[in-house]
Design an enzyme around this catalytic site. Structure first.
Site, PDB file in Angstrom:
ATOM      1  N   GLU A 278      33.271  42.555  46.892  1.00  0.00           N
ATOM      2  CA  GLU A 278      33.941  43.146  47.757  1.00  0.00           C
ATOM      3  C   GLU A 278      33.372  44.390  47.979  1.00  0.00           C
ATOM      4  O   GLU A 278      32.791  44.832  46.888  1.00  0.00           O
ATOM      5  CB  GLU A 278      35.140  43.466  47.190  1.00  0.00           C
ATOM      6  CG  GLU A 278      36.611  43.175  48.106  1.00  0.00           C
ATOM      7  CD  GLU A 278      37.759  43.677  47.284  1.00  0.00           C
ATOM      8  OE1 GLU A 278      38.192  44.631  47.787  1.00  0.00           O
ATOM      9  OE2 GLU A 278      38.249  43.452  46.202  1.00  0.00           O
ATOM     10  N   ARG A 488      35.791  36.068  32.592  1.00  0.00           N
ATOM     11  CA  ARG A 488      35.093  37.506  32.945  1.00  0.00           C
ATOM     12  C   ARG A 488      33.996  37.864  31.832  1.00  0.00           C
ATOM     13  O   ARG A 488      34.830  37.867  30.677  1.00  0.00           O
ATOM     14  CB  ARG A 488      36.124  38.363  33.325  1.00  0.00           C
ATOM     15  CG  ARG A 488      35.850  39.446  34.324  1.00  0.00           C
ATOM     16  CD  ARG A 488      36.851  39.796  35.019  1.00  0.00           C
ATOM     17  NE  ARG A 488      37.313  41.147  34.473  1.00  0.00           N
ATOM     18  CZ  ARG A 488      38.264  41.871  35.149  1.00  0.00           C
ATOM     19  NH1 ARG A 488      38.754  41.433  36.193  1.00  0.00           N
ATOM     20  NH2 ARG A 488      38.584  43.175  34.515  1.00  0.00           N
ATOM     21  N   LYS A 498      36.232  48.483  38.850  1.00  0.00           N
ATOM     22  CA  LYS A 498      35.853  49.264  39.958  1.00  0.00           C
ATOM     23  C   LYS A 498      36.514  50.629  39.911  1.00  0.00           C
ATOM     24  O   LYS A 498      35.944  51.505  40.008  1.00  0.00           O
ATOM     25  CB  LYS A 498      35.732  48.383  41.047  1.00  0.00           C
ATOM     26  CG  LYS A 498      34.893  47.618  41.409  1.00  0.00           C
ATOM     27  CD  LYS A 498      34.022  47.236  42.719  1.00  0.00           C
ATOM     28  CE  LYS A 498      33.076  46.240  42.884  1.00  0.00           C
ATOM     29  NZ  LYS A 498      33.579  45.134  43.709  1.00  0.00           N
TER      30      LYS A 498
HETATM   31  C1  NAG Z   1      38.373  41.122  29.090  1.00  0.00           C
HETATM   32  O1  NAG Z   1      38.903  41.800  30.154  1.00  0.00           O
HETATM   33  C2  NAG Z   1      39.970  41.244  30.769  1.00  0.00           C
HETATM   34  C3  NAG Z   1      40.380  41.957  31.841  1.00  0.00           C
HETATM   35  O2  NAG Z   1      40.055  43.322  31.746  1.00  0.00           O
HETATM   36  C4  NAG Z   1      41.193  41.351  29.615  1.00  0.00           C
HETATM   37  O3  NAG Z   1      42.249  40.841  30.147  1.00  0.00           O
HETATM   38  C5  NAG Z   1      40.682  40.486  28.401  1.00  0.00           C
HETATM   39  O4  NAG Z   1      41.587  40.652  27.243  1.00  0.00           O
HETATM   40  C6  NAG Z   1      39.496  40.981  28.042  1.00  0.00           C
HETATM   41  N1  NAG Z   1      38.817  40.219  26.807  1.00  0.00           N
HETATM   42  C7  NAG Z   1      38.906  40.607  25.629  1.00  0.00           C
HETATM   43  C8  NAG Z   1      38.330  39.533  24.480  1.00  0.00           C
HETATM   44  O5  NAG Z   1      38.966  41.556  25.364  1.00  0.00           O
END
Ligand code: NAG
Ligand code: NAG
Ligand code: NAG
Ligand code: NAG
Length: 781
Positions: A278, A488, A498
């Site tokens: 985006e 992610r 962002k």
């Molecule tokens: C990584 O980021 C996502 C989105 O912010 C979050 O939901 C997730 O818990 C995070 N993973 C860890 C292992 O912290």
């Protein structure tokens, strides 16, 4: 019974869960989740099966523990009795019970209505099922004959279930299998060709956080070729045969052979992917992973990857971001096949929307956002859901022409308001702000299909939207790409959303989007990190991993810089050492190695460094008090000046406060017979009375103090106040004089540095890209 104090501390939850027949994995996963564990223990007690029960019952209890609507907890014991007494015995019945409770207030609860809603006591005889199965098979005969054993059996089960909701799924399966066999005979080799490997079907698991530091990641199959998990474009047609009674369906593309062939003809069988940012901010290291997967897969298979700006939100995008994205994609080493904009397809999308309404799969709605939310929660239909098609067509046209007041109408997809997947609750396709513009859910899959994308890869947050993705393409009879989600990339001690990055920049907490302390790609670049090491990092973590310790990225940066950045010497906080047994004005030109294993006979692997009677060492490398584990200089002690001679401290000149060390007196050992343990970096006057080359050095540290600042309410309060330090008066060896902007060096014992563009002919500015290994002994802080 509810609220009864259950003594849960005395029992081992894992044992309890195994006793009710959960498989070991589910049981273990449950124990890892406090909330579900507490629920399930309570359920087991309420159902009075602490001594165990049949696994079919146990599985239903587990579903109750995870899904029972919170507003109807008082009725949970009643439901459990029905389960234990086998009056409610199938997942379908249980689902019906949940919807019943969710939509019936606890005051209006009537037991006979529950029984009716769940088909309690309805006995579906085997003959009834046989009849229905035969009907369904007959109705779908032509498709079945065409696809043979690749028929979507799950869909057939779905049809049977619609007519006989309370039929025993096991019997349904047996009968469907038997009918298929009767119709098709044995499976042939052709039925089995190009089987989808087990591996591809595995849902992506988020792996645990990786803390490995400084150890090279073990090469795994994935690392050698991380793209092996993706199917080839020819495999993109209906294949799935899972049953989806108890579990949610594994959603896959369901292209017909005909559709697939048309697609393959248009694409030449090539892999087509897209990288769809985006344009509302700068790209960060998470996008490096997305690019590695999207562009990387295409490259690896000789295919094409679109750079597609997802510019459907009329308020957000900006030219600055669009320019930046294109530039940084290329810097990362990727070449877009074509650059497109989702908005290029607005006319096609509009026509498809009209078609969707014509087919009865979309309607113009007038609910407010609050009403939509409320109705979704209650799984209730909008009052406009069943309006005539003609009416929706007319209103949609009005929306397009801007006749309808802004915000008073949306186009909604007619999906499944009863689905457990929130993303199937009649998602919005078009809003009428700015006349009309399509939603992400509507636009993303249709544009993928229009561009003939073969693999649509996105992050795990989108997993629940897969149902809607396929639903829409199916409703429009469009080609369906293969969708796959990866986790992610999170990195410790930084933020990556962002929205948060935007705040840091807007509030000037950092120096712009490309501040070297940010994990934006432009920030990393300004810091002197190469795209090669970023890509190596992404490859190294594998495409399915999650929270990554920032050390892991640093490992890859060092790996590369150790090979590419020549060594040199700079003293950050100079302390003057006068060598008393060396004549004033006598300057020796010594050889210093650019590389640790520099060959003796190769002049280009050395640089010249002057050695005279005035030498500067790091302030922190001198102490008044010596100790056993200290290798620096102290009164009476010797150290080796790297590439030069051992020196011994003979005298210390203190300031008036009797504390500040102003100057050291030392003697050097021209014979080099002394073998001190400590080795120091240093800089010397190249001609008498003239200071060494003065440079500015900037050091960076982690931007945030805690590993996961994003989860803190006051995440801005977690900013590291010492994340940036400017040292205006460091001394460098003279050979650095000709360094150019962007040149990278290893300053011995200090780290890797890059020449900053703030440099001028008067003054060189170096930014530290990264320290040497942490264990190497930190200097200069
Ligand atoms: C990584 O980021 C996502 C989105 O912010 C979050 O939901 C997730 O818990 C995070 N993973 C860890 C292992 O912290
Ligand atoms: C996509 O494929 C269709 C055939 O299925 C073809 O008509 C169309 O031109 C292709 N579009 C692009 C952008 O390649
Ligand atoms: C060097 O540091 C300064 C000050 O933080 C910063 O503005 C500049 O962008 C940095 N340059 C590079 C190449 O990292
Ligand atoms: C750099 O590479 C050399 C080998 O060329 C190795 O001995 C040394 O430990 C490496 N240094 C760092 C900081 O990784």
């Amino acid at each position: 019974m509810v609220g009864k104090d259950v003594n849960i501390t005395s029992e081992n939850p894992l044992d309890l869960f195994l006793k009710i027949g959960l498989d070991e994995r589910t049981a273990k996963n449950t124990v890892a989740n406090k909330k579900v564990t507490a629920n399930l223990i309570a359920v087991i007690h309420e159902a009075a099966v602490t001594d165990g029960c049949d696994r079919a019952i146990g599985n239903l209890l587990y579903t109750v523990a995870t899904k029972f609507p919170a507003n109807a907890l008082v009725h949970r014991p009643t439901l459990l009795q029905y389960i234990v007494s086998l009056k409610i015995k199938t997942p379908a019945q249980l689902e019906a019970a949940f919807s019943f409770f969710a939509t019936t207030g606890s005051e209006n609860f009537k037991i006979n209505e529950l029984e009716e809603a769940c088909g309690v006591g309805v006995e579906v005889s085997e003959d009834d099922i046989k009849c229905t199965v035969t009907e369904i098979i007959e109705e779908h005969k032509s498709v079945i004959l065409e696809l043979r054993y690749r028929t979507n059996v799950g869909e057939l089960f779905g049809h049977v279930r619609k007519r006989q909701p309370w039929a025993d799924p096991k019997i349904v399966k047996q009968l469907v299998d038997a009918n298929l066999y009767a119709l098709l005979g044995e499976r042939t080799a052709a039925d089995d060709e190009k089987p989808i490997k087990k591996k591809k079907e595995k849902p992506v698991k988020v792996e645990e956080c990786t803390t490995a530091v400084d150890t090279p990641p073990k090469p795994s199959e994935e690392e050698l070729n991380p793209y092996l998990i993706f199917p080839s474009p020819e495999e993109n047609y209906k294949v799935h045969t899972e049953i989806f009674f108890s579990d949610r369906p594994v959603l896959r593309p369901c292209n017909t052979r005909e559709m697939l062939e048309k697609h393959l003809k248009a694409t030449g069988g090539k892999v087509f992917t897209r990288f769809p940012p985006e344009p509302n901010g700068y790209l960060h290291i998470g996008h490096a992973k997305a690019m590695f997967i999207d562009f990387g897969l295409a490259k690896e298979r000789g295919g094409c990857c679109y750079l597609r700006y997802d510019d459907t939100n009329p308020e957000a995008e900006k030219k600055e971001y669009i320019d930046h994205i294109e530039e940084i994609v290329r810097w990362m080493g990727w070449e877009p096949f074509k650059i497109t904009y989702a908005s290029d397809y607005f006319q096609d999308l509009y026509e498809l929307a009209v078609e969707l309404i014509r087919r009865g799969h979309a309607y113009v709605d007038h609910q407010t956002p609050e009403e939509i939310k409320e109705y979704r929660e209650k799984k209730m239909n909008s009052p406009w859901r069943d309006r005539p098609i003609e009416e929706s067509l007319k209103l949609f046209d009005d929306m397009k022409r801007g006749i309808i007041e802004e915000g008073k109408a949306t186009l909604r997809m007619k999906q499944d308001m009863q689905s457990d997947n929130y993303n199937m609750h009649d998602l919005i396709a078009y809003r009428d702000a700015w006349c009309i513009y399509p939603s992400y859910d509507y636009e993303h899959c249709t544009v993928d299909s229009i561009e003939n994308v073969t693999h649509s890869l996105c992050t795990l947050e989108f997993e629940t939207r897969r149902a809607s993705y396929y639903w829409l393409l199916d409703a429009l009879s469009l080609f369906q790409p293969y969708v796959w989600e990866y986790s992610r990339l999170n990195v410790t001690n930084t933020v990556m959303s962002k929205r948060k990055l935007n705040r840091l920049v807007k509030e000037k907490r950092v120096d712009g989007w490309d501040d070297p302390r940010l994990m934006t790609l432009s920030g990393l670049r300004r810091r002197g990190v190469t795209s090669t090491s970023i890509n190596a990092f992404v490859r190294g973590i594998g495409i399915t991993r999650s929270m990554i310790n920032v050390d892991r990225l640093e490992y890859h940066i060092r790996e590369e810089l150790n090979k590419t950045a020549p060594r040199t010497m700079v003293v950050l906080h100079p302390l003057k050492v006068v060598i008393t047994n060396l004549e004033v004005g006598s300057v020796m030109d010594l050889n210093a190695k650019k590389w640790p294993d520099a060959p003796l006979d190769d002049a280009s692997s050395y640089y010249k460094v002057p050695f005279s009677n005035v030498v500067y060492i790091e302030n922190s490398d001198f102490r008044m008090k010596d100790s056993k584990d200290y290798y620096g200089l102290a009164p009476g002690k010797s150290v080796l000046l790297r590439y030069a001679f051992p020196i011994k401290c003979t005298d210390v000149i203190l300031g008036d406060d009797k504390e500040t060390v102003l100057e050291i007196r030392a003697e050097y050992d021209p014979s080099k017979k002394t073998k001190p343990k400590g080795v120091l970096h240093w800089v010397s006057e190249h001609s008498p009375g003239v200071d060494p080359l003065k440079v500015e050095v900037r050091l960076f540290d982690k931007l945030f103090l805690s590993e996961n600042p994003a989860e803190l309410d006051d995440w801005l309060g977690d900013l590291n106040p010492e994340s940036k330090m400017v040292i205006p008066g460091a001394y460098a060896v003279p050979s650095l004089k000709n360094a150019a902007v962007g040149d990278r060096f290893q300053f011995e014992r200090l780290g890797y540095f890059v020449v900053d563009k703030d440099s001028s002919s008067e003054k060189l500015v170096f930014n530290r890209t990264i320290t040497l290994r942490d264990s190497y002994g930190k200097v200069g802080k």
